[in-house]
Write a protein that holds these residues in place. Structure first.
Motif, PDB file in Angstrom:
ATOM      1  N   UNK A 270      -2.015 -33.952  66.483  1.00  0.00           N
ATOM      2  CA  UNK A 270      -1.059 -35.025  66.708  1.00  0.00           C
ATOM      3  C   UNK A 270       0.275 -34.515  66.193  1.00  0.00           C
ATOM      4  N   UNK A 271       1.196 -34.240  67.097  1.00  0.00           N
ATOM      5  CA  UNK A 271       2.473 -33.668  66.682  1.00  0.00           C
ATOM      6  C   UNK A 271       3.378 -34.669  65.966  1.00  0.00           C
ATOM      7  N   UNK A 272       2.937 -35.929  65.870  1.00  0.00           N
ATOM      8  CA  UNK A 272       3.690 -36.935  65.117  1.00  0.00           C
ATOM      9  C   UNK A 272       3.193 -37.029  63.667  1.00  0.00           C
TER      10      UNK A 272
ATOM     11  N   UNK B 283       6.492 -39.420  62.253  1.00  0.00           N
ATOM     12  CA  UNK B 283       6.337 -40.746  61.663  1.00  0.00           C
ATOM     13  C   UNK B 283       4.917 -41.085  61.260  1.00  0.00           C
ATOM     14  N   UNK B 284       3.958 -40.202  61.516  1.00  0.00           N
ATOM     15  CA  UNK B 284       2.552 -40.347  61.129  1.00  0.00           C
ATOM     16  C   UNK B 284       1.843 -41.498  61.851  1.00  0.00           C
ATOM     17  N   UNK B 285       2.222 -41.742  63.120  1.00  0.00           N
ATOM     18  CA  UNK B 285       1.521 -42.708  63.964  1.00  0.00           C
ATOM     19  C   UNK B 285       0.309 -41.987  64.528  1.00  0.00           C
TER      20      UNK B 285
ATOM     21  N   UNK C  94      -0.589 -44.437  70.671  1.00  0.00           N
ATOM     22  CA  UNK C  94       0.173 -43.265  71.088  1.00  0.00           C
ATOM     23  C   UNK C  94       1.545 -43.252  70.418  1.00  0.00           C
ATOM     24  N   UNK C  95       1.834 -42.199  69.680  1.00  0.00           N
ATOM     25  CA  UNK C  95       3.140 -42.101  69.042  1.00  0.00           C
ATOM     26  C   UNK C  95       4.213 -41.746  70.074  1.00  0.00           C
ATOM     27  N   UNK C  96       5.444 -42.178  69.827  1.00  0.00           N
ATOM     28  CA  UNK C  96       6.525 -41.841  70.754  1.00  0.00           C
ATOM     29  C   UNK C  96       6.893 -40.363  70.647  1.00  0.00           C
ATOM     30  N   UNK C  97       7.179 -39.753  71.775  1.00  0.00           N
ATOM     31  CA  UNK C  97       7.675 -38.369  71.827  1.00  0.00           C
ATOM     32  C   UNK C  97       6.760 -37.379  71.115  1.00  0.00           C
TER      33      UNK C  97
END
Length: 55
Positions: free
Chosen positions: A9-11, A18-20, A44-47
């Motif tokens: 998860x690249x977030x 942001x750790x979503x 799903x995290x943004x971007x």
């Protein structure tokens, strides 16, 4: 149907995001979608990119 776990998860916070994320394995539900008998509900995290694998 197997549950699905996040592989990447690249977030994630370790990448400065942001750790979503989906902490627990995502389990299929008997809800039809796009011509399939089962579906999953994801956060799903943004971007970001989320990769899943069978748990």
């Amino acid at each position: 149907m197997p549950a699905w776990s996040e592989v990447l998860n690249t977030d994630a916070a370790r990448y400065g995001g942001g750790d979503v994320r989906n902490d627990d394995p995502v389990k299929p539900e008997s809800v039809t979608a796009h011509g399939h008998r089962t579906s999953v509900q994801l956060t799903l995290p943004p971007l970001a990119t989320v990769w899943l694998k069978p748990a």
